[in-house]
Design a protein around this motif. Structure first.
Motif, short mmCIF file in Angstrom:
data_model
loop_
_atom_site.label_atom_id
_atom_site.label_comp_id
_atom_site.label_asym_id
_atom_site.label_seq_id
_atom_site.Cartn_x
_atom_site.Cartn_y
_atom_site.Cartn_z
N GLN A 154 -8.67 3.69 11.55
CA GLN A 154 -8.30 3.59 10.15
C GLN A 154 -7.93 2.16 9.82
N VAL A 155 -8.06 1.82 8.54
CA VAL A 155 -7.72 0.49 8.05
C VAL A 155 -6.89 0.66 6.79
N VAL A 156 -5.75 -0.02 6.75
CA VAL A 156 -4.86 0.02 5.59
C VAL A 156 -4.56 -1.41 5.18
N THR A 157 -4.62 -1.68 3.88
CA THR A 157 -4.36 -3.06 3.43
C THR A 157 -3.44 -3.06 2.23
N SER A 158 -2.77 -4.17 2.03
CA SER A 158 -1.86 -4.35 0.90
C SER A 158 -1.91 -5.80 0.46
N THR A 159 -1.74 -6.02 -0.84
CA THR A 159 -1.73 -7.38 -1.37
C THR A 159 -0.48 -7.61 -2.21
N ASP A 160 -0.19 -8.89 -2.43
CA ASP A 160 0.96 -9.28 -3.25
C ASP A 160 0.61 -10.58 -3.95
N ASP A 161 0.80 -10.64 -5.26
CA ASP A 161 0.48 -11.83 -6.04
C ASP A 161 1.72 -12.61 -6.47
N THR A 162 2.90 -12.16 -6.07
CA THR A 162 4.14 -12.79 -6.51
C THR A 162 4.58 -13.87 -5.53
N VAL A 163 4.99 -15.03 -6.03
CA VAL A 163 5.51 -16.10 -5.19
C VAL A 163 6.92 -15.71 -4.75
N ARG A 164 7.17 -15.80 -3.45
CA ARG A 164 8.49 -15.53 -2.89
C ARG A 164 9.07 -16.85 -2.40
#
Length: 160
Positions: free
Chosen positions: A27-37
């Motif tokens: 299985q493959v699971v992915t996540s993204t984030d566009d917010t600057v931390r």
């Protein structure tokens, strides 16, 4: 190193990896984030980029890959980034991280490209998170995902 071709010279005839090179991707699971931390902390803090995966067997491994950028705004300083499984830093020593970027005579923009093959030994939901921190001596700010670059984390379950 020589390239070895199958008997009919096509890659389509290869149906499995040779013994010892690894198992199948289950299985493959992915996540993204566009917010600057941002952080000025000299201890690792969460970058909130995380992915959860539930291994189907406790003998399976999880291969984690990250991408994105980190920026440090002060010269002669470094940032560090790492991957945590739950509350465990996977960098080996708990402080240096899996990658670092050093700003010599000016600021630095660097990749947070990291990979790690983990053995979580569980069939429970497991969360992998990118953490980052500022220079050991303090001063300046580390930015994760600077300049509107999308950050990404992907977890692959590999048959054990």
């Amino acid at each position: 190193m020589a390239i070895i071709k199958p008997n009919n010279n096509t890659l389509s005839s290869i149906t499995a990896l040779p013994t010892g090179l690894g198992g199948k991707v289950l299985q493959v699971v992915t996540s993204t984030d566009d917010t600057v931390r941002t952080t000025t902390s000299t201890s690792f803090v969460t970058g909130t980029l995380a992915v959860s995966i539930t291994p189907s067997s406790s003998s399976n491994k999880v291969f984690v890959v990250t991408s994105g950028t980190c920026h440090y705004n002060q010269s002669n300083k470094r940032f560090r980034a790492t991957i945590y499984r739950g509350s465990t830093n996977l960098d080996g020593d708990g402080s240096n991280g899996l990658i670092q970027g050093f700003a010599g005579s000016s600021t630095i923009l660097s990749s947070i490209g990291m990979t790690i093959l983990d053995s979580p030994n569980t069939t429970s939901s497991t969360t992998y998170t990118v953490y980052f921190r500022a220079d050991d001596s303090g001063g300046g700010t580390a930015y994760l995902g600077e300049y509107n670059v999308r950050k990404c984390i992907t977890a692959y379950e590999i048959a054990g």
